[in-house]
Design an enzyme around this catalytic site. Sequence first.
Site, short mmCIF file in Angstrom:
data_model
loop_
_atom_site.label_atom_id
_atom_site.label_comp_id
_atom_site.label_asym_id
_atom_site.label_seq_id
_atom_site.Cartn_x
_atom_site.Cartn_y
_atom_site.Cartn_z
N ARG A 14 5.67 25.27 -2.71
CA ARG A 14 6.67 26.25 -3.16
C ARG A 14 8.01 25.96 -2.54
O ARG A 14 9.06 26.29 -3.10
CB ARG A 14 6.22 27.66 -2.78
N TYR A 15 8.01 25.38 -1.35
CA TYR A 15 9.25 25.15 -0.62
C TYR A 15 9.62 23.67 -0.54
O TYR A 15 10.65 23.34 0.02
CB TYR A 15 9.13 25.74 0.79
N ARG A 82 -20.45 19.25 -12.55
CA ARG A 82 -20.29 19.25 -11.10
C ARG A 82 -19.74 17.92 -10.59
O ARG A 82 -20.12 17.43 -9.53
CB ARG A 82 -21.61 19.59 -10.39
N THR A 108 -16.07 2.75 -10.91
CA THR A 108 -16.64 3.85 -10.14
C THR A 108 -15.55 4.90 -9.94
O THR A 108 -14.37 4.64 -10.22
CB THR A 108 -17.15 3.36 -8.77
N SER A 109 -15.92 6.09 -9.48
CA SER A 109 -14.94 7.17 -9.36
C SER A 109 -13.74 6.78 -8.53
O SER A 109 -12.60 7.17 -8.81
CB SER A 109 -15.60 8.41 -8.75
N HIS A 156 16.36 17.45 33.22
CA HIS A 156 15.46 18.52 33.68
C HIS A 156 16.02 19.90 33.29
O HIS A 156 15.67 20.92 33.88
CB HIS A 156 15.25 18.48 35.20
N SER A 286 17.55 39.89 13.61
CA SER A 286 16.48 40.71 14.14
C SER A 286 16.53 42.08 13.48
O SER A 286 17.61 42.63 13.25
CB SER A 286 16.62 40.86 15.67
N ARG A 326 -19.32 3.84 2.41
CA ARG A 326 -18.55 5.09 2.33
C ARG A 326 -19.46 6.29 2.55
O ARG A 326 -20.69 6.19 2.39
CB ARG A 326 -17.83 5.26 0.98
N SER A 331 -13.65 13.28 1.54
CA SER A 331 -12.95 13.70 0.33
C SER A 331 -12.21 15.02 0.47
O SER A 331 -11.00 15.10 0.26
CB SER A 331 -13.95 13.79 -0.82
N ARG A 335 -8.07 15.56 0.57
CA ARG A 335 -7.40 16.29 -0.52
C ARG A 335 -6.45 17.34 0.04
O ARG A 335 -5.49 17.72 -0.61
CB ARG A 335 -8.44 16.97 -1.42
#
Length: 485
Positions: A14-15, A82, A108-109, A156, A286, A326, A331, A335
């Site tokens: 969103r930002y 699934r 493969t995926s 310091h 504030s 793997r 995963s 993500r």
Amino acid sequence: MEAFDTYQTPLSSRYASKEMAHLFSPANRFHTWRKLWLNLAIAEKELGLAQITDEAIAEMKANLDLDPEQFAVAAEEEKKRRHDVMAHVHTFGKVAPAAAGIIHLGATSCYVTDNADLIFLRTALSLLLSKLAVVISRFAHFANEYRDLPTLGFTHFQPAQLTTVGKRCTLWLQELLWDLRNIKRARDDIGFRGVKGTTGTQASFLTLFDGDHDKVEALDKRVTELMGFTYAYPVTSQTYSRKIDIDVLAPLASFGATAHKIATDLRLLANLKEVEEPFESTQIGSSAMAYKRNPMRSERICSLARHLMVLHQNALMTASVQWFERTLDDSANRRITLPEAFLTADIVLTTLQNVSEGLVVYPKVIARRIAQELPFMATENIIMAVVKAGGDRQEAHEKIRVLSHEAAHQVKHLGLENDLIERVRKDPYFDPIKAQLDDLLNPQSFVGRAPEQVDKFLKEWVEPALADSEFSSALQKGTKAELNV
């Protein structure tokens, strides 16, 4: 693959910039999957697979973008199967029926998920590089403007020798330049997973091409070229090595440390009332203390930078626990981690740019603080002047020591101003050098080569880095960073 779809744009998008938010959006992810399937089919057809027709290629090309209806179909398919990749294979096949039987052929995926991630990582790093170049240019302007304004240095967080406001800024700039270098290195080092099969052996493609090893290698090379990469990783397992994620997130975490340090310095300077971040006329610091001007932008940078720094740990831990060819426990973590790292870095850069474009310096406050500390720092110069005028070094040292302790008592115990110089002026011992005191106390004489260092650094390091043609468009826009909140 995962049985649930977590490819949703994180809240932080969103930002973030529109470009970064879109890059990690479901729409772009699944568009990229379809482009990968299309280019796989094109390469397979070019290498002689007769099952793939011109009609199939044309239908795939015409349907690379998903509309809301297709997203709904994909969601239903995933509930049933699934499996997110297969859900999208079937969804793509419904709008490209001539290709339904050859989509994902031999793959493969991870052919789509991992190759897509590498595309996103490379593109995201490029987006960050352009934004970082703009931030560097803004701070470079600030450093140049205040190249010779003396200010009290701190070690310091205790008063130390003078520096200049501009020289202090070059310390921030140097770290930002290193971040630019490191992010560029990571971006340029990214390769393509390519066409490697279920465990990286390319066995399925060897079967497709009747044992022709040359064609399998040609397929890998051709798809890599079609997707805009110069090379593919020579060996992979089912996935590309998760060490790549470590290499990518490391410079982002390092940039997080830089941003945190800059923002922390600005927060401390705001407390000293020497330098402040932008503060709108209607902004409220504030809800209770109406007078407050809290450095909320710098505080936000610190907060997000800490998040950015720790995300690198996810990549380290994930890479360390990948069993053999793997496991799937990478995963869900990736993500979340990968998009969040880039979205967070993007927001930090936007905020840092906004801060850098509106910094307010208060020279009189800075001068007053110098005046409070400079008398003590000038004592060595006063002693040297006495000696040059024919005095005794040890006597001068003792005189200064006594007067310094008296002045320190005024400051620490009575809360009064530092009156050491007035005490020197009143002491007849220092008559031979009293005419020199104003020159001996000139702050400009205490900053060493700070202004010249600023000039040399900007010319020899910052300007060449920003001269890279990759950044010319972003730098020429001159658009100021606006914050949504």
